[in-house]
Design an enzyme around this catalytic site. Structure first.
Site, short mmCIF file in Angstrom:
data_model
loop_
_atom_site.label_atom_id
_atom_site.label_comp_id
_atom_site.label_asym_id
_atom_site.label_seq_id
_atom_site.Cartn_x
_atom_site.Cartn_y
_atom_site.Cartn_z
N ASN A 12 11.60 -0.38 5.06
CA ASN A 12 10.92 -1.15 3.93
C ASN A 12 12.23 -2.06 3.25
OD1 ASN A 12 8.90 -1.88 1.93
ND2 ASN A 12 9.81 -0.22 0.63
N LEU A 31 1.53 4.60 1.36
CA LEU A 31 1.48 5.56 2.38
C LEU A 31 1.35 7.04 2.34
CD1 LEU A 31 3.50 3.06 4.77
CD2 LEU A 31 1.01 3.17 4.74
N ARG A 39 0.92 -1.05 -0.09
CA ARG A 39 0.05 -0.17 0.04
C ARG A 39 0.62 1.20 -0.20
NH1 ARG A 39 -4.95 0.02 -1.11
NH2 ARG A 39 -5.23 1.96 -0.19
N ASP A 76 9.05 4.15 -2.60
CA ASP A 76 10.44 3.24 -2.62
C ASP A 76 11.49 4.46 -2.42
OD1 ASP A 76 9.12 0.78 -2.81
OD2 ASP A 76 8.78 1.27 -4.95
N HIS A 102 12.82 -3.76 -0.50
CA HIS A 102 12.25 -3.52 -2.05
C HIS A 102 13.06 -4.25 -2.95
CE1 HIS A 102 10.29 -1.53 -5.42
NE2 HIS A 102 11.45 -1.53 -5.96
C1 GAR Z 1 9.31 -8.91 -1.51
O1 GAR Z 1 9.96 -9.49 -2.68
C2 GAR Z 1 9.38 -7.67 -1.08
O2 GAR Z 1 10.72 -6.91 -1.31
C3 GAR Z 1 8.23 -7.06 -2.06
O3 GAR Z 1 7.20 -7.86 -1.91
C4 GAR Z 1 7.69 -9.37 -1.72
C5 GAR Z 1 6.89 -9.69 -0.69
O4 GAR Z 1 7.01 -10.97 -0.41
N1 GAR Z 1 7.92 -5.54 -1.63
C6 GAR Z 1 7.75 -4.83 -2.42
O5 GAR Z 1 7.64 -4.84 -3.58
C7 GAR Z 1 7.79 -3.19 -1.81
N2 GAR Z 1 7.64 -2.12 -2.94
P1 GAR Z 1 6.70 -11.80 0.69
O6 GAR Z 1 5.44 -11.60 1.09
O7 GAR Z 1 6.92 -13.30 0.25
O8 GAR Z 1 7.77 -11.24 1.90
#
Ligand code: GAR
Length: 224
Positions: free
Chosen positions: A110, A96, A94, A148, A112
């Site tokens: 976070n 924020l 989400r 990000d 990323h």
């Molecule tokens: C992960 O790859 C994380 O880096 C990404 O979502 C995935 C969650 O996987 N986050 C983003 O893209 C944030 N911008 P998970 O639920 O298995 O941890």
């Protein structure tokens, strides 16, 4: 007197594999304690991982709010009930509001799946392949209102291989995320990360995680 164990609230939206890595690290090291896991999706797989580990779970379903500000206000209220030291976004999908980010400024983290500042947003592995980069990876950063973006705490690097697809690249990056995220959170919790303005500095002992990349340049000028 011993310092109390730092506490985390972990925010998720999906399967929660990074949450699982954080849970296992806490079980091994006691570097931090996960006080609550909060999901914006009632059916997020990560909620079961938290329950299995005996961690309290909360759901703040974004579909029941009329706008972002109302959702963020409800999320903040729930979070503040736990008064954790850190708020950790582990696949929390989400955007924020600025007000929310500022409320938790300096303790909102976070992960990323790209080497920021390259490839913010979604479909980072597709973006990396389309750009033809030779290395890709993941970043742990403190959160600022821009998407990000924010002081970089730690990064992990993988080599992009011939024939990689978004899926194969995603698998290698995710495996490294699971090593990167707990160590970055541990460094933050231990007070080993200094941050000023747009920069964060981890102690000199910390090296980025680099996967299988030969650190020689002898092949230049030679036939492959
Ligand atoms: C992960 O790859 C994380 O880096 C990404 O979502 C995935 C969650 O996987 N986050 C983003 O893209 C944030 N911008 P998970 O639920 O298995 O941890």
């Amino acid at each position: 007197m011993r310092k109390p164990t730092p506490t985390l609230a972990v925010l998720i939206s999906g399967r929660g594999s990074n949450l699982q890595a954080l849970i296992e690290h806490a079980q091994r090291t006691a570097a931090y304690r996960i006080a609550v896991v909060i999901s914006n999706r009632p059916n997020a797989g990560g909620l079961d991982l938290a329950r299995d580990a005996g961690i309290p779970v909360e759901v703040v379903d974004h579909t029941t709010f009329t706008d972002r500000a109302a959702f963020d206000a409800a999320l903040a209220e729930r979070l503040d009930g736990y008064a954790t030291d850190w708020v950790v976004l582990a696949g929390f999908m989400r955007v924020l509001t600025e007000g929310f980010v500022e409320r938790y400024s300096g303790r909102l983290v976070n992960i990323h799946p790209s080497l920021l500042p390259a490839f913010p947003g979604l479909k980072t592995h597709e973006q990396a392949l389309a750009a033809g980069v030779r290395v890709h990876g993941a970043t742990v950063h403190l959160v600022t209102p821009a998407l990000d973006h924010g002081p970089i705490v730690d990064q992990a690097v993988v080599q992009v291989l011939d024939g990689d697809t978004p899926q194969t690249l995603a698998e290698r990056v995710l495996a490294l995320e699971h090593r990167l995220f707990p160590r970055a959170i541990e460094a933050l919790c231990a007070g080993r990360v200094a941050h000023a303005g747009s920069l964060a500095m981890v102690g000199a002992a910390s090296q980025p995680l680099i996967m299988n990349i030969p650190l020689v340049d002898e092949h230049y000028g030679q036939k492959a």
